[in-house]
Design a protein around this motif. Structure first.
Motif, mmCIF file in Angstrom:
data_model
loop_
_atom_site.group_PDB
_atom_site.id
_atom_site.type_symbol
_atom_site.label_atom_id
_atom_site.label_comp_id
_atom_site.label_asym_id
_atom_site.label_seq_id
_atom_site.Cartn_x
_atom_site.Cartn_y
_atom_site.Cartn_z
ATOM 1 N N SER A 220 -3.483 5.172 -7.392
ATOM 2 C CA SER A 220 -2.894 4.107 -6.572
ATOM 3 C C SER A 220 -3.488 2.748 -6.930
ATOM 4 N N GLU A 221 -4.784 2.738 -7.233
ATOM 5 C CA GLU A 221 -5.456 1.481 -7.569
ATOM 6 C C GLU A 221 -5.016 0.933 -8.923
ATOM 7 N N GLN A 222 -4.399 1.787 -9.737
ATOM 8 C CA GLN A 222 -3.970 1.359 -11.074
ATOM 9 C C GLN A 222 -2.486 0.981 -11.126
ATOM 10 N N ARG B 228 2.321 1.655 -3.484
ATOM 11 C CA ARG B 228 1.306 2.145 -4.421
ATOM 12 C C ARG B 228 1.108 3.657 -4.268
ATOM 13 N N THR C 138 0.827 -1.207 0.000
ATOM 14 C CA THR C 138 0.000 0.000 0.000
ATOM 15 C C THR C 138 0.857 1.252 0.000
ATOM 16 N N ASN D 228 -5.483 8.638 -4.830
ATOM 17 C CA ASN D 228 -6.173 7.392 -4.476
ATOM 18 C C ASN D 228 -6.577 6.613 -5.719
ATOM 19 N N GLN D 229 -7.093 7.317 -6.717
ATOM 20 C CA GLN D 229 -7.534 6.636 -7.934
ATOM 21 C C GLN D 229 -6.359 6.024 -8.687
#
Length: 318
Positions: free
Chosen positions: A303-305, A276, A273, A300-301
């Motif tokens: 990081s998910e990618q 990321r 985490t 945040n967006q």
């Protein structure tokens, strides 16, 4: 959480200009430019502040052009413990081409005398009592030796502090010998530090990073630009790669990565985490001029990618 201290030995006013394509030896017309306080530790502090950390800054700052720095620290709520030294902090020039390539003109900075060095040593000793995380970043100004850098790292490390170092060339080589908690060279800096030509083959970089880890550095982070980030700690190697971004300037991307890593580690995030988050912050940094996190939702967006995967060290590469 305790405050984070960043130390910038050689701060600068960064003049970043945009050019179509740099023509060496000819007149180059700059399309637009910005001038803002910088230096690696200053950049790290600004990003950490945007992430909600309690941040202090120190180092050597020219008394004659300190106002932009003082204003920046006040605007971001950063505790200013810089030592004012007679003279002016340097101005560095960054020329950014349409392709995203950056040419750096980094000047040596003002000379620092033994009195100033002793004063900074006392300042770091005093601040260490309330700062568990200490980032030492950037080049050394004239008058500050690599031996002095080693002494600062060793003293802080022996005091139980998590010392993060982001520097290059002779300073990086000396810092590695002092075994800080974390180092973050990029590919070129690692090659210069080890006095060898390192190809960008991942296996070779892993092997060299493994040597640093076995030497006693708990966290070895190697940044590779568009090829991502490699991180070695007691859990092994992780690799993270961000989706391609529209590059405006790569200046400050490495500093943003350091800030993201320190923020994530201090918050107790898992390694994946934290990585990321840090890589997302670094990737977004290239889409702007200067550093800073203005939109946490974008972090945040993205990081998910981020693609994160473990990496095995090849026996043949060791």
């Amino acid at each position: 959480m305790s405050a984070i201290l960043t130390v910038t030995f050689n701060p600068a006013l960064d003049m970043t200009g945009s050019v179509g394509a740099l023509q060496p030896g000819d007149v180059n017309l700059v399309q637009n430019y910005t001038l803002h306080p910088a230096g690696k530790g200053v950049n790290v502090a600004r990003v950490l502040s945007d992430l909600g950390a309690t941040v202090s800054v120190s180092g050597f700052l020219g008394a004659d052009n300190q106002d932009p720095f003082s204003q920046l620290f006040a605007e971001h709520g950063v505790a200013d413990h810089f030592l004012r030294v007679p003279g002016v902090s340097r101005t560095n020039v960054k020329l950014v081409e349409n392709t995203g390539r950056v040419t750096d003109l980094n000047f040596p900075g003002m000379a620092v005398d033994p009195t100033h060095i002793d004063a900074l040593t006392e300042t770091l000793h005093a601040l260490a009592a309330s700062h568990e995380w200490i980032v030492l970043a950037g080049s050394l100004p004239p008058g500050v030796t690599t031996e002095q850098l080693v002494m600062w790292i060793s003293t802080l490390r022996e005091a139980g502090k998590k010392v993060v170092v982001d520097t290059s060339q002779h300073a990086l080589r000396a810092a590695i010998d002092a075994t800080p908690w974390l180092v973050k060279p990029n590919e070129a800096e690692l090659a210069q530090c080890l006095n060898e030509s390192i190809s960008n083959e991942q296996s070779v970089l892993l092997a060299r990073g493994e040597q640093l880890f076995n030497q006693g550095i708990a966290n070895v982070v190697i940044s590779r630009g568009v090829d991502g980030v490699l991180w070695r700690d007691h859990q092994g190697w992780l690799k993270a790669v961000a989706p391609a971004q529209q590059v405006v300037s790569t200046v400050g991307a490495g500093d943003s990565l350091v800030a993201g890593l320190v923020s994530g580690c201090q918050a107790g995030l898992s390694k994946e985490t934290a990585l990321r988050q840090a890589v997302a912050i670094s990737a977004l940094a290239v889409t702007q001029v200067g550093v800073g996190v203005s939109n946490h939702e974008n972090v945040n967006q993205l990081s998910e990618q981020i693609s994160v995967s473990p990496v095995e060290l090849s026996v043949h590469a060791q």
